[in-house]
Design a protein around this motif. Structure first.
Motif, PDB file in Angstrom:
ATOM      1  N   HIS A 156      80.891  38.397  37.333  1.00  0.00           N
ATOM      2  CA  HIS A 156      81.575  38.809  36.790  1.00  0.00           C
ATOM      3  C   HIS A 156      82.506  40.179  37.331  1.00  0.00           C
ATOM      4  O   HIS A 156      83.270  40.353  37.470  1.00  0.00           O
ATOM      5  N   HIS A 160      85.491  41.993  38.465  1.00  0.00           N
ATOM      6  CA  HIS A 160      86.313  43.371  38.456  1.00  0.00           C
ATOM      7  C   HIS A 160      86.255  44.108  39.909  1.00  0.00           C
ATOM      8  O   HIS A 160      87.320  44.479  40.354  1.00  0.00           O
ATOM      9  N   GLY A 185      81.440  48.031  29.636  1.00  0.00           N
ATOM     10  CA  GLY A 185      80.499  47.973  28.571  1.00  0.00           C
ATOM     11  C   GLY A 185      79.103  48.182  29.037  1.00  0.00           C
ATOM     12  O   GLY A 185      78.443  48.184  28.201  1.00  0.00           O
ATOM     13  N   GLY A 186      78.728  47.120  30.026  1.00  0.00           N
ATOM     14  CA  GLY A 186      76.974  46.683  29.709  1.00  0.00           C
ATOM     15  C   GLY A 186      77.088  47.242  31.209  1.00  0.00           C
ATOM     16  O   GLY A 186      75.387  47.138  31.448  1.00  0.00           O
ATOM     17  N   GLY A 211      80.783  52.744  29.464  1.00  0.00           N
ATOM     18  CA  GLY A 211      81.546  52.645  28.559  1.00  0.00           C
ATOM     19  C   GLY A 211      80.927  52.546  27.178  1.00  0.00           C
ATOM     20  O   GLY A 211      81.063  52.826  26.570  1.00  0.00           O
ATOM     21  N   ASP A 215      81.614  53.838  23.757  1.00  0.00           N
ATOM     22  CA  ASP A 215      81.344  53.490  22.695  1.00  0.00           C
ATOM     23  C   ASP A 215      80.333  54.337  21.349  1.00  0.00           C
ATOM     24  O   ASP A 215      80.814  54.202  20.485  1.00  0.00           O
ATOM     25  N   GLY A 228      86.177  53.686  23.636  1.00  0.00           N
ATOM     26  CA  GLY A 228      86.376  54.141  25.554  1.00  0.00           C
ATOM     27  C   GLY A 228      88.088  54.691  25.357  1.00  0.00           C
ATOM     28  O   GLY A 228      88.358  56.004  25.135  1.00  0.00           O
ATOM     29  N   GLY A 329      86.165  48.187  32.459  1.00  0.00           N
ATOM     30  CA  GLY A 329      86.742  48.956  31.507  1.00  0.00           C
ATOM     31  C   GLY A 329      86.856  50.248  31.392  1.00  0.00           C
ATOM     32  O   GLY A 329      88.182  50.164  31.153  1.00  0.00           O
ATOM     33  N   ASN A 333      90.434  54.487  32.586  1.00  0.00           N
ATOM     34  CA  ASN A 333      90.220  55.604  31.877  1.00  0.00           C
ATOM     35  C   ASN A 333      91.312  56.048  32.524  1.00  0.00           C
ATOM     36  O   ASN A 333      91.487  57.196  33.443  1.00  0.00           O
ATOM     37  N   THR A 359      90.199  45.522  32.106  1.00  0.00           N
ATOM     38  CA  THR A 359      89.081  45.296  31.176  1.00  0.00           C
ATOM     39  C   THR A 359      88.980  43.667  31.288  1.00  0.00           C
ATOM     40  O   THR A 359      89.265  42.652  32.458  1.00  0.00           O
ATOM     41  N   ASP A 360      87.801  43.010  30.365  1.00  0.00           N
ATOM     42  CA  ASP A 360      87.792  41.809  31.451  1.00  0.00           C
ATOM     43  C   ASP A 360      89.293  40.791  31.006  1.00  0.00           C
ATOM     44  O   ASP A 360      90.220  40.788  29.993  1.00  0.00           O
TER      45      ASP A 360
HETATM   46  O1  KG4 Z   1      84.766  45.698  31.231  1.00  0.00           O
HETATM   47  P1  KG4 Z   1      84.990  45.356  29.769  1.00  0.00           P
HETATM   48  O2  KG4 Z   1      86.130  44.997  29.731  1.00  0.00           O
HETATM   49  O3  KG4 Z   1      83.516  44.436  29.478  1.00  0.00           O
HETATM   50  C1  KG4 Z   1      82.513  44.562  29.579  1.00  0.00           C
HETATM   51  O4  KG4 Z   1      81.948  43.658  31.012  1.00  0.00           O
HETATM   52  O5  KG4 Z   1      81.260  45.579  29.771  1.00  0.00           O
HETATM   53  O6  KG4 Z   1      84.644  47.177  29.360  1.00  0.00           O
HETATM   54  C2  KG4 Z   1      84.818  46.684  28.591  1.00  0.00           C
HETATM   55  C3  KG4 Z   1      84.213  49.136  28.292  1.00  0.00           C
HETATM   56  C4  KG4 Z   1      83.953  49.668  26.599  1.00  0.00           C
HETATM   57  O7  KG4 Z   1      82.720  49.862  26.756  1.00  0.00           O
HETATM   58  C5  KG4 Z   1      85.137  49.973  26.858  1.00  0.00           C
HETATM   59  O8  KG4 Z   1      85.162  51.140  25.474  1.00  0.00           O
HETATM   60  C6  KG4 Z   1      85.219  50.906  27.663  1.00  0.00           C
HETATM   61  O9  KG4 Z   1      85.455  49.817  28.358  1.00  0.00           O
HETATM   62  N1  KG4 Z   1      87.603  51.186  28.082  1.00  0.00           N
HETATM   63  C7  KG4 Z   1      86.951  52.142  28.805  1.00  0.00           C
HETATM   64  C8  KG4 Z   1      88.426  52.758  28.677  1.00  0.00           C
HETATM   65  N2  KG4 Z   1      89.027  51.474  28.399  1.00  0.00           N
HETATM   66  C9  KG4 Z   1      88.044  50.664  27.781  1.00  0.00           C
HETATM   67  N3  KG4 Z   1      86.733  53.523  28.490  1.00  0.00           N
HETATM   68  C10 KG4 Z   1      87.296  54.205  28.725  1.00  0.00           C
HETATM   69  N4  KG4 Z   1      88.650  54.907  28.623  1.00  0.00           N
HETATM   70  C11 KG4 Z   1      89.235  53.803  28.335  1.00  0.00           C
HETATM   71  N5  KG4 Z   1      90.922  53.808  28.512  1.00  0.00           N
END
Ligand code: KG4
Ligand code: ZN
Length: 394
Positions: A156, A160, A185-186, A211, A215, A228, A329, A333, A359-360
């Motif tokens: 994964h 990214h 997020g992880g 992330g 959250d 986020g 994700g 930002n 994001t994913d």
């Molecule tokens: O990569 P992702 O979609 O899923 C994982 O692989 O974890 O990341 C999700 C994370 C979440 O914690 C979300 O709050 C964060 O990305 N996120 C952000 C924004 N958009 C998503 N954090 C800060 N600012 C954003 N605009």
């Protein structure tokens, strides 16, 4: 080559089909034929994070409709193949014995639709939530069996990083050594890429990911999951109100959060202390006004971005990095994008994925899959395993 990508590592169910060509590290073009994504974030919002067994159940329910949507977009939904898959459906029932709902939907789909024009199936095998990953893997195995296609296993995080390097459906050529900043997020990882595909881990979070810090902090101020984008929205409001900020700074409500490990002599991170600090601030408020919430959101965003920026800067200097690639994700930002561009551009290019693919999504999985298929790195479907802690580098 046409690659069908499947992503189920967290709370997004994604299926995409891309047509990719070219070889090497930079001369790659691709076209997105179909890209369907269903987010479960609303369901998980009650828990303030992803609830693994709920994610597993939802992927099982959603994969076939998402696949069909992707095939429709790609003009590859081929109807009318009655009877052709009956033998294979019996085998698939065994493969999906733990995903019964998925089996029911898939059997119905196979009875009604034929094989699309794709060459290989790419599926995320980790890192992520294992119950969620398994659904995607077993789905990939079932489709590979029905359509007689090879499978490639995808990390994964590699997805990214690769998608951050694309522009207008081409892979951008970069100079090495490059530094990948993975913020999701992880995960929160700084990965040195000495040469294409050669990853080594410089540092990572010791507890919460960036992330996750967004959250969990968001939850403490009553914002919904994923936090986020919510924190970012409020922070933007506070940034627009400079006068108010000066007032707040002088008042009893001045908010100042720590920048955990910003000066530590390594490339590791620790964000778990941030939520404790946020909780203390919230508890100190006699009442929660919108202004205070915005101001706190700004400080949370500043704290996380300051730490990410400081560590990235030090790693970039120490390793003479020529390109920085930010993925995951949190790379969506705006404040982070602005600060990184201000710090490193133009001497060191900083690449970000388009917002849609920050994001994913399954496009990044198909793209990473293309590289593996191109190198004949196919997986034995029987050997495929979900690995929640799969590493990109050590
Ligand atoms: O990569 P992702 O979609 O899923 C994982 O692989 O974890 O990341 C999700 C994370 C979440 O914690 C979300 O709050 C964060 O990305 N996120 C952000 C924004 N958009 C998503 N954090 C800060 N600012 C954003 N605009
Ligand atoms: Zn991710």
């Amino acid at each position: 080559m046409r690659i069908l990508g499947i992503e189920t590592s967290a709370d997004d169910t994604g299926v995409s089909i891309i047509e990719a060509s070219g070889s090497g590290d930079a001369d790659i073009q691709f076209k997105i034929l179909g890209n369907a994504l269903l987010s479960q974030s609303e369901l998980h919002s009650h828990y303030g994070g992803i609830y693994p067994n709920l994610a597993k159940r939802e992927h099982g329910r959603n994969l076939v409709p998402v696949l069909m949507e992707c095939l429709r977009q790609s003009n590859e939904l081929i109807e009318g193949t009655r009877g052709k898959y009956e033998t294979v459906i019996i085998e698939i029932e065994k493969l999906l014995e733990r995903e019964h709902e998925l089996f029911i939907y898939l059997a119905e789909f196979l009875r009604a639709n034929g094989k699309p024009n794709v060459d290989v199936i790419a599926v995320t095998v980790g890192p992520g939530l294992e119950p969620a990953l398994w659904v995607g893997i077993n789905f990939a195995r079932s489709l590979a069996l029905a359509w007689n296609l090879p499978i490639v296993a995808v990390n994964h995080l590699e997805g990214h990083i690769l998608i951050a390097r694309t522009k207008n459906e081409s892979l951008i050529s970069i100079e090495y050594p490059a530094l990948a900043v993975i913020v999701s997020g992880g995960h929160t990882e700084l990965v040195l890429i000495k040469e294409p595909g050669q990853y080594s881990l410089l540092g990572q979070t010791r507890d919460d990911a960036a992330g996750e810090a967004f959250d969990k902090s968001a939850r403490l101020i009553g914002l919904s999951y994923p936090g986020g984008p919510e924190i970012s929205r409020l922070a933007l409001e506070a940034r627009g109100k400079v006068i108010l900020r000066q007032d707040v700074a002088k008042s009893d409500f001045a908010i100042s959060l720590p920048r955990p490990m910003i000066d530590s002599d390594d490339f590791d991170f620790s964000f778990s202390g941030l939520k404790t600090a946020v909780r203390k601030v919230v508890e100190s408020w006699p009442t929660q006004t919108d202004e205070l919430k915005c101001e706190l959101a700004r400080e949370i965003e500043d704290s996380i971005v300051d730490v990410l920026l400081a560590k990235t800067k030090r790693a970039a200097e120490e390793y003479g990095v020529k390109t920085i690639v930010v993925g995951g994700g949190v790379s969506a930002n705006d404040h982070l994008r602005k600060k990184f561009a201000e710090e490193f551009e133009p001497h060191t290019p900083v690449l970000f994925p388009s917002r849609e693919f920050s994001t994913d999504n399954a496009v990044m999985i198909a793209l990473a899959g293309y590289f593996h298929a191109k190198h004949n790195e196919f997986a034995d479907p029987l050997e495929l395993r979900a690995n929640g802690n799969l590493r990109l580098a050590s």
